[in-house]
Motif scaffolding. Structure first.
Motif, PDB file in Angstrom:
ATOM      1  N   ASN A  11       0.856  -1.196   0.000  1.00  0.00           N
ATOM      2  CA  ASN A  11       0.000   0.000   0.000  1.00  0.00           C
ATOM      3  C   ASN A  11       0.890   1.243   0.000  1.00  0.00           C
ATOM      4  OD1 ASN A  11      -0.009   1.457   2.796  1.00  0.00           O
ATOM      5  ND2 ASN A  11      -0.065  -0.720   3.331  1.00  0.00           N
ATOM      6  N   ILE A  12       0.305   2.355  -0.442  1.00  0.00           N
ATOM      7  CA  ILE A  12       1.090   3.566  -0.708  1.00  0.00           C
ATOM      8  C   ILE A  12       1.807   4.083   0.539  1.00  0.00           C
ATOM      9  CG2 ILE A  12      -0.710   5.313  -0.346  1.00  0.00           C
ATOM     10  CD1 ILE A  12       1.194   5.301  -3.525  1.00  0.00           C
ATOM     11  N   PHE A  13       1.192   3.941   1.724  1.00  0.00           N
ATOM     12  CA  PHE A  13       1.833   4.461   2.932  1.00  0.00           C
ATOM     13  C   PHE A  13       2.970   3.541   3.384  1.00  0.00           C
ATOM     14  CE2 PHE A  13      -2.232   6.955   4.272  1.00  0.00           C
ATOM     15  CZ  PHE A  13      -2.029   7.820   3.207  1.00  0.00           C
ATOM     16  N   PHE A  35       3.210  13.484   7.226  1.00  0.00           N
ATOM     17  CA  PHE A  35       3.538  14.089   5.930  1.00  0.00           C
ATOM     18  C   PHE A  35       2.305  14.769   5.363  1.00  0.00           C
ATOM     19  CE2 PHE A  35       2.670   9.555   5.575  1.00  0.00           C
ATOM     20  CZ  PHE A  35       1.650   9.495   4.634  1.00  0.00           C
ATOM     21  N   MET A  36       2.545  15.637   4.382  1.00  0.00           N
ATOM     22  CA  MET A  36       1.441  16.391   3.785  1.00  0.00           C
ATOM     23  C   MET A  36       0.613  15.475   2.886  1.00  0.00           C
ATOM     24  SD  MET A  36       2.355  19.003   5.346  1.00  0.00           S
ATOM     25  CE  MET A  36       0.888  19.949   4.947  1.00  0.00           C
ATOM     26  N   ASP A  37      -0.708  15.606   2.986  1.00  0.00           N
ATOM     27  CA  ASP A  37      -1.600  14.868   2.088  1.00  0.00           C
ATOM     28  C   ASP A  37      -1.398  15.385   0.657  1.00  0.00           C
ATOM     29  OD1 ASP A  37      -4.602  13.280   2.679  1.00  0.00           O
ATOM     30  OD2 ASP A  37      -4.104  14.010   0.662  1.00  0.00           O
ATOM     31  N   THR A  46      -2.581  17.347   6.844  1.00  0.00           N
ATOM     32  CA  THR A  46      -1.431  16.523   7.208  1.00  0.00           C
ATOM     33  C   THR A  46      -1.918  15.138   7.632  1.00  0.00           C
ATOM     34  OG1 THR A  46      -0.350  18.539   8.017  1.00  0.00           O
ATOM     35  CG2 THR A  46       0.613  16.454   8.722  1.00  0.00           C
ATOM     36  N   LEU A  47      -1.121  14.121   7.340  1.00  0.00           N
ATOM     37  CA  LEU A  47      -1.450  12.743   7.737  1.00  0.00           C
ATOM     38  C   LEU A  47      -0.413  12.246   8.733  1.00  0.00           C
ATOM     39  CD1 LEU A  47      -2.163  11.353   4.150  1.00  0.00           C
ATOM     40  CD2 LEU A  47      -3.878  12.012   5.850  1.00  0.00           C
ATOM     41  N   VAL A  48      -0.873  11.519   9.744  1.00  0.00           N
ATOM     42  CA  VAL A  48       0.035  10.893  10.711  1.00  0.00           C
ATOM     43  C   VAL A  48      -0.219   9.396  10.665  1.00  0.00           C
ATOM     44  CG1 VAL A  48       0.912  10.887  13.066  1.00  0.00           C
ATOM     45  CG2 VAL A  48      -0.227  12.936  12.180  1.00  0.00           C
ATOM     46  N   ALA A  99     -16.789   3.510   5.284  1.00  0.00           N
ATOM     47  CA  ALA A  99     -16.581   4.680   6.141  1.00  0.00           C
ATOM     48  C   ALA A  99     -15.806   5.775   5.420  1.00  0.00           C
ATOM     49  CB  ALA A  99     -15.848   4.269   7.415  1.00  0.00           C
ATOM     50  N   GLY A 100     -15.265   5.466   4.225  1.00  0.00           N
ATOM     51  CA  GLY A 100     -14.526   6.460   3.460  1.00  0.00           C
ATOM     52  C   GLY A 100     -13.044   6.185   3.324  1.00  0.00           C
ATOM     53  N   GLN A 101     -12.562   5.085   3.909  1.00  0.00           N
ATOM     54  CA  GLN A 101     -11.126   4.793   3.838  1.00  0.00           C
ATOM     55  C   GLN A 101     -10.729   4.380   2.425  1.00  0.00           C
ATOM     56  OE1 GLN A 101      -9.767   1.732   6.561  1.00  0.00           O
ATOM     57  NE2 GLN A 101      -7.628   2.318   6.334  1.00  0.00           N
ATOM     58  N   THR A 102      -9.593   4.911   1.969  1.00  0.00           N
ATOM     59  CA  THR A 102      -9.097   4.564   0.633  1.00  0.00           C
ATOM     60  C   THR A 102      -7.686   3.987   0.671  1.00  0.00           C
ATOM     61  OG1 THR A 102      -8.301   6.829   0.274  1.00  0.00           O
ATOM     62  CG2 THR A 102     -10.522   6.306  -0.514  1.00  0.00           C
ATOM     63  N   VAL A 103      -6.929   4.266   1.718  1.00  0.00           N
ATOM     64  CA  VAL A 103      -5.584   3.703   1.872  1.00  0.00           C
ATOM     65  C   VAL A 103      -5.586   2.863   3.138  1.00  0.00           C
ATOM     66  CG1 VAL A 103      -3.132   4.186   2.157  1.00  0.00           C
ATOM     67  CG2 VAL A 103      -4.507   5.663   0.677  1.00  0.00           C
ATOM     68  N   TYR A 104      -5.135   1.601   3.008  1.00  0.00           N
ATOM     69  CA  TYR A 104      -5.335   0.638   4.096  1.00  0.00           C
ATOM     70  C   TYR A 104      -4.086   0.423   4.943  1.00  0.00           C
ATOM     71  CZ  TYR A 104      -9.780   0.337   1.978  1.00  0.00           C
ATOM     72  OH  TYR A 104     -11.011   0.691   1.497  1.00  0.00           O
TER      73      TYR A 104
HETATM   74  P1  5GP Z   1      -8.420   7.853   3.480  1.00  0.00           P
HETATM   75  O1  5GP Z   1      -9.331   8.123   2.311  1.00  0.00           O
HETATM   76  O2  5GP Z   1      -7.923   6.436   3.465  1.00  0.00           O
HETATM   77  O3  5GP Z   1      -8.983   8.255   4.804  1.00  0.00           O
HETATM   78  O4  5GP Z   1      -7.178   8.812   3.314  1.00  0.00           O
HETATM   79  C1  5GP Z   1      -6.147   8.572   2.440  1.00  0.00           C
HETATM   80  C2  5GP Z   1      -5.507   9.902   2.197  1.00  0.00           C
HETATM   81  O5  5GP Z   1      -4.273   9.677   1.563  1.00  0.00           O
HETATM   82  C3  5GP Z   1      -6.331  10.821   1.302  1.00  0.00           C
HETATM   83  O6  5GP Z   1      -6.597  12.030   1.966  1.00  0.00           O
HETATM   84  C4  5GP Z   1      -5.451  10.994   0.076  1.00  0.00           C
HETATM   85  O7  5GP Z   1      -5.533  12.294  -0.440  1.00  0.00           O
HETATM   86  C5  5GP Z   1      -4.075  10.679   0.602  1.00  0.00           C
HETATM   87  N1  5GP Z   1      -3.173  10.124  -0.386  1.00  0.00           N
HETATM   88  C6  5GP Z   1      -3.462   9.195  -1.342  1.00  0.00           C
HETATM   89  N2  5GP Z   1      -2.354   8.875  -2.032  1.00  0.00           N
HETATM   90  C7  5GP Z   1      -1.339   9.610  -1.486  1.00  0.00           C
HETATM   91  C8  5GP Z   1       0.056   9.705  -1.783  1.00  0.00           C
HETATM   92  O8  5GP Z   1       0.590   9.051  -2.669  1.00  0.00           O
HETATM   93  N3  5GP Z   1       0.786  10.551  -1.024  1.00  0.00           N
HETATM   94  C9  5GP Z   1       0.213  11.292  -0.015  1.00  0.00           C
HETATM   95  N4  5GP Z   1       1.037  12.112   0.678  1.00  0.00           N
HETATM   96  N5  5GP Z   1      -1.093  11.235   0.269  1.00  0.00           N
HETATM   97  C10 5GP Z   1      -1.857  10.394  -0.445  1.00  0.00           C
END
Ligand code: 5GP
Length: 145
Positions: A11-13, A35-37, A46-48, A99-104
């Motif tokens: 996954n991307i994170f 890091f910055m979203d 910002t994401l933690v 619930a809106g999650q896109t990155v796991y």
């Molecule tokens: P979720 O939808 O899972 O709650 O949040 C995932 C977040 O990751 C979204 O706000 C999205 O904009 C962000 N995001 C997706 N891909 C990337 C990436 O490659 N890099 C960064 N920094 N943020 C990302």
């Protein structure tokens, strides 16, 4: 994607943690990275994320990790406040696709809010210019130092 499932090491994170793809980081230690979203809902989004456990969401974070991780969430939120002086801050996270999650990989969103300033919806923003993200990140880093 369901609420629970197999953690995807690609996954991307996870790739950001391993340094395989770039991120505009503001904080990193042995517990968490912030890091910055890349698709910010507003300035300073910002994401933690926890660095070690393979937790897909908050329900999967080991209990003995919660205190240290949430302390980092608060530390970064305080730095966002000090750097950007918002009128309010949304701190949120989503568990499972419905619930809106896109990155796991578990992550908390820190989103500054200003009176009268509209916010883009979750998942409805365009990709930011990393140079613009860096201009905000440098201010957050200064507040953390
Ligand atoms: P979720 O939808 O899972 O709650 O949040 C995932 C977040 O990751 C979204 O706000 C999205 O904009 C962000 N995001 C997706 N891909 C990337 C990436 O490659 N890099 C960064 N920094 N943020 C990302």
């Amino acid at each position: 994607m369901s609420l629970h499932g197999t953690y995807d090491d690609d996954n991307i994170f996870a790739k950001i943690i391993r340094g395989e793809i770039p991120a505009v980081k503001v904080y990193e230690d042995d517990v968490a990275i912030a890091f910055m979203d890349l698709f910010p809902q507003g300035e300073g989004h910002t994401l933690v994320i926890p660095k070690i456990p393979k937790a897909r969401n908050f329900l999967e974070l080991p209990g003995d990790y919660i205190g240290s991780f949430m302390q980092r969430v608060q530390t970064v939120a305080k730095a966002v406040e000090a750097a950007l002086k918002p009128d309010g801050i949304v701190i949120t996270q989503f568990n499972g696709a419905p619930a809106g999650q896109t990155v796991y990989h578990l992550h908390f969103h820190i989103i500054p809010r200003w009176e009268g300033k509209q916010l883009a919806g979750h998942g409805q923003s365009g990709q930011a210019d990393p140079d613009d993200l860096e201009k905000v990140a440098v201010r957050i880093r200064e507040a953390l130092s």
